[in-house]
Design a protein around this motif. Structure first.
Motif, PDB file in Angstrom:
ATOM      1  N   LEU A  33       4.862 -46.917  86.082  1.00  0.00           N
ATOM      2  CA  LEU A  33       4.563 -45.913  85.018  1.00  0.00           C
ATOM      3  C   LEU A  33       5.211 -45.972  84.001  1.00  0.00           C
ATOM      4  O   LEU A  33       4.951 -45.820  82.826  1.00  0.00           O
ATOM      5  N   ALA A  34       6.781 -45.921  84.264  1.00  0.00           N
ATOM      6  CA  ALA A  34       7.424 -45.800  82.906  1.00  0.00           C
ATOM      7  C   ALA A  34       7.267 -47.130  81.957  1.00  0.00           C
ATOM      8  O   ALA A  34       7.267 -47.057  80.852  1.00  0.00           O
ATOM      9  N   THR A  35       7.381 -48.309  82.471  1.00  0.00           N
ATOM     10  CA  THR A  35       7.090 -49.548  81.731  1.00  0.00           C
ATOM     11  C   THR A  35       5.669 -49.375  81.184  1.00  0.00           C
ATOM     12  O   THR A  35       5.947 -49.623  79.822  1.00  0.00           O
ATOM     13  N   LEU A  36       4.598 -49.002  81.533  1.00  0.00           N
ATOM     14  CA  LEU A  36       3.484 -48.747  80.916  1.00  0.00           C
ATOM     15  C   LEU A  36       3.701 -47.910  79.680  1.00  0.00           C
ATOM     16  O   LEU A  36       2.989 -48.066  78.604  1.00  0.00           O
ATOM     17  N   ALA A  37       4.210 -46.580  79.911  1.00  0.00           N
ATOM     18  CA  ALA A  37       4.255 -45.689  79.204  1.00  0.00           C
ATOM     19  C   ALA A  37       5.071 -46.188  77.869  1.00  0.00           C
ATOM     20  O   ALA A  37       4.605 -45.696  76.633  1.00  0.00           O
ATOM     21  N   SER A  38       6.078 -46.931  77.911  1.00  0.00           N
ATOM     22  CA  SER A  38       6.798 -47.351  76.908  1.00  0.00           C
ATOM     23  C   SER A  38       6.167 -48.459  75.891  1.00  0.00           C
ATOM     24  O   SER A  38       6.235 -48.310  74.860  1.00  0.00           O
ATOM     25  N   LEU A  39       5.528 -49.372  76.689  1.00  0.00           N
ATOM     26  CA  LEU A  39       4.635 -50.255  76.117  1.00  0.00           C
ATOM     27  C   LEU A  39       3.248 -49.613  75.320  1.00  0.00           C
ATOM     28  O   LEU A  39       3.377 -50.159  74.099  1.00  0.00           O
ATOM     29  N   ILE A  40       2.878 -48.786  75.689  1.00  0.00           N
ATOM     30  CA  ILE A  40       1.798 -48.074  75.144  1.00  0.00           C
ATOM     31  C   ILE A  40       2.429 -47.245  73.820  1.00  0.00           C
ATOM     32  O   ILE A  40       1.444 -47.284  72.620  1.00  0.00           O
ATOM     33  N   SER A  41       3.520 -46.798  73.964  1.00  0.00           N
ATOM     34  CA  SER A  41       4.037 -46.063  72.748  1.00  0.00           C
ATOM     35  C   SER A  41       4.167 -47.106  71.670  1.00  0.00           C
ATOM     36  O   SER A  41       4.059 -46.768  70.420  1.00  0.00           O
ATOM     37  N   PHE A  42       4.806 -48.147  71.857  1.00  0.00           N
ATOM     38  CA  PHE A  42       5.054 -49.188  70.781  1.00  0.00           C
ATOM     39  C   PHE A  42       3.766 -49.513  70.125  1.00  0.00           C
ATOM     40  O   PHE A  42       3.659 -49.566  69.143  1.00  0.00           O
ATOM     41  N   GLY A  43       2.634 -49.855  70.943  1.00  0.00           N
ATOM     42  CA  GLY A  43       1.407 -50.427  70.432  1.00  0.00           C
ATOM     43  C   GLY A  43       0.806 -49.311  69.762  1.00  0.00           C
ATOM     44  O   GLY A  43       0.256 -49.732  68.458  1.00  0.00           O
ATOM     45  N   ALA A  44       0.876 -48.200  69.904  1.00  0.00           N
ATOM     46  CA  ALA A  44       0.172 -46.949  69.400  1.00  0.00           C
ATOM     47  C   ALA A  44       0.820 -46.698  67.832  1.00  0.00           C
ATOM     48  O   ALA A  44       0.252 -46.447  66.999  1.00  0.00           O
ATOM     49  N   LEU A  45       2.052 -46.717  67.978  1.00  0.00           N
ATOM     50  CA  LEU A  45       2.758 -46.359  66.870  1.00  0.00           C
ATOM     51  C   LEU A  45       2.628 -47.311  65.757  1.00  0.00           C
ATOM     52  O   LEU A  45       2.840 -47.203  64.391  1.00  0.00           O
ATOM     53  N   VAL A  46       2.559 -48.702  66.172  1.00  0.00           N
ATOM     54  CA  VAL A  46       2.205 -49.827  65.163  1.00  0.00           C
ATOM     55  C   VAL A  46       0.878 -49.447  64.641  1.00  0.00           C
ATOM     56  O   VAL A  46       0.892 -49.692  63.367  1.00  0.00           O
ATOM     57  N   ALA A  47      -0.250 -49.276  65.522  1.00  0.00           N
ATOM     58  CA  ALA A  47      -1.472 -48.895  65.110  1.00  0.00           C
ATOM     59  C   ALA A  47      -1.325 -47.721  64.089  1.00  0.00           C
ATOM     60  O   ALA A  47      -2.193 -47.777  62.990  1.00  0.00           O
ATOM     61  N   PHE A  48      -0.835 -46.666  64.323  1.00  0.00           N
ATOM     62  CA  PHE A  48      -0.726 -45.616  63.423  1.00  0.00           C
ATOM     63  C   PHE A  48      -0.196 -46.018  62.171  1.00  0.00           C
ATOM     64  O   PHE A  48      -0.663 -45.236  61.067  1.00  0.00           O
ATOM     65  N   SER A  49       0.927 -46.510  62.189  1.00  0.00           N
ATOM     66  CA  SER A  49       1.607 -46.959  60.743  1.00  0.00           C
ATOM     67  C   SER A  49       0.564 -47.730  59.851  1.00  0.00           C
ATOM     68  O   SER A  49       0.615 -47.452  58.817  1.00  0.00           O
ATOM     69  N   VAL A  50       0.091 -48.976  60.423  1.00  0.00           N
ATOM     70  CA  VAL A  50      -0.447 -49.537  59.500  1.00  0.00           C
ATOM     71  C   VAL A  50      -2.007 -49.058  59.031  1.00  0.00           C
ATOM     72  O   VAL A  50      -2.467 -49.406  58.037  1.00  0.00           O
ATOM     73  N   VAL A  51      -2.436 -48.027  59.906  1.00  0.00           N
ATOM     74  CA  VAL A  51      -3.725 -47.240  59.505  1.00  0.00           C
ATOM     75  C   VAL A  51      -3.309 -46.404  58.332  1.00  0.00           C
ATOM     76  O   VAL A  51      -4.128 -46.359  57.203  1.00  0.00           O
TER      77      VAL A  51
END
Length: 447
Positions: free
Chosen positions: A351-369
């Protein structure tokens, strides 16, 4: 039977109204997700979880507003991928979409993993991997049948969680009335174990994962009725409603159980439930939480399949696999099946690995939008007079700054893995464009 190109590479059906879109966002975010990191953030903030949720909601509202504006400008499937592609060009759009895949590909996986953990605890005779595989199969069938079936399932999932929330509120009120003195300001003033605002901000950074879902609404733009109006409205409504639910539930929980000492910090919510209603509340909570995770799995798989469909239709991913719709169901069947296969990693990943990867992808998307709003409205459309400066520059820049601030909470390991993922995407892009000697395929915006 001959299948026409319209059936295999045509347009998605516009069947979703505003209520269905709002429910989609709410189910995606899972109202009961407030209890997922309850113990962890309560410890980090020193008993100020509702305060941290207020900070997170403020940050997310700016980004949600940017998504709403871009959804109105480009009412098609693809979310951050499409918005970045149309404002900064196809290559940058692809890299944004590639980052977003970290978010969407692993969100269904997290839900399958949580379902396996909780149901194995309730039924020890059934291994978690069997539960995970069966759940993936059920969700896959629902998504292949069509988005209408997903919308109908959402009503049931929300109803179950709503019943639990009402029950929890009633039991909490009974508990509070039967207890001694209660400090209503404690969830905001804290329990004294930490001081200052830094712990609250640290907790808020963790809680940004609770709001992953408002952007998922934008992926259904090609299946929404009047998408330029309903999709932006649904994004903002889902964000605000879920934020208020998170704040309310966390506040009530900390008033009923004013402690950050848990039997197990990872399952701290069970201590709250025991204080409210004993074994009955714990059992009911487990059932409602699993139902919420199932609903989130359904909606998150539907979202990523449509992102893959948009990228396949462009030709940036293999069109024969990802860019085709079922002639019978008008859904991206192959893309759905690919997501299901990837989700099988829930059997072995933690679970810890999944949560970390999701955080990275989400924040990239939030920034570019947020940046896309500035580029599209302020730079390209030259909306620079009066209040337009606030709407097209100031507010999206605040959203961008807040997402960059949240980036500072990510671990170095997460950043390394995320950057490696981006590097793989860049290499794929080089191959598709033959070293940029060919133009990157662009989305056909006929609707």
């Amino acid at each position: 039977m001959t299948v026409t190109s319209a059936a295999t590479e045509g347009h998605l059906r516009r069947v979703l109204g505003l209520p269905s879109l709002v429910l989609f966002g709410l189910v995606y975010m899972v109202p009961l997700t407030v209890f997922t990191t309850y113990g962890i953030v309560t410890e980090v903030t020193g008993g100020r979880l509702p305060f941290a949720y207020v900070v997170t909601l403020v940050a997310m509202v700016f980004t949600a507003r940017s998504y709403a504006r871009m959804a109105g400008a480009f009412p098609v499937a693809g979310s951050a991928y499409t918005y970045t592609q149309k404002t900064f060009g196809a290559p940058i759009g692809f890299l944004a979409g590639w980052s977003l895949l970290l978010d969407y590909l692993f969100l269904p996986m997290i839900n399958y993993l949580v379902i396996g953990i909780y149901l194995e605890a309730a039924f020890p005779a059934i291994p978690a991997w069997i539960i995970i595989v069966v759940t993936i199969a059920i969700v896959t069938v629902l998504n292949i049948i069509g988005i209408v079936s997903v919308a109908r399932a959402n009503f049931l999932i929300i109803a179950i969680q709503a019943i639990f929330i009402v029950t929890f509120v009633v039991l909490s009120c009974v508990t509070l009335f039967g207890s001694g003195s209660v400090d209503p300001a404690a969830p905001f003033s804290g329990d004294g174990t930490t001081s200052g605002l830094a712990p609250v901000f640290a907790g808020a950074a963790i809680l940004c994962l609770s709001f992953l879902g408002f952007d998922a609404v934008s992926t259904l733009s090609e299946e929404a009725k009047d998408p330029k109006r309903t999709v932006p409205q649904a994004i903002m409504i889902a964000t605000l409603v879920s934020g208020l639910i998170f704040i309310g539930l966390s506040y009530l929980s900390q008033v009923v159980f004013p402690s950050n000492e848990f039997t197990d910090v990872d399952s701290g919510a069970l201590d709250v439930m025991a204080a409210v209603g004993g074994d009955f509340a714990k059992t009911f909570f487990t059932a409602a939480y699993v139902a919420g995770a199932l609903g989130s799995a359904i909606t998150s798989q539907a979202s990523v399949a449509r992102i893959l469909f948009a990228m396949g239709r462009d030709g940036i991913l293999p069109r024969r696999v990802f860019g085709r719709l079922s002639a019978r169901y008008a859904t991206p069947v192959y893309a759905i099946l690919v997501v299901s296969v990837v989700s099988l990693l829930a059997v072995v990943i933690d679970l810890a690995t999944l949560a970390s990867l999701i955080s990275f992808g989400a924040l990239v998307a939030f920034s570019v939008v947020n940046l896309s709003v500035i580029k599209h409205y302020f730079v390209d459309l030259r909306q620079r007079s009066g209040g337009q400066i606030v709407n097209s520059l100031v507010l999206p820049f605040i959203g961008f700054a807040l997402t960059v601030w949240l980036w500072t909470s990510l671990s170095s390991e997460t950043l390394i893995v995320g950057l490696c993922w981006l590097a793989v995407g860049f290499i794929w892009l080089l191959g598709v464009t033959r070293g940029f000697s060919r133009p990157t395929p662009t989305l056909d915006l006929k609707e």
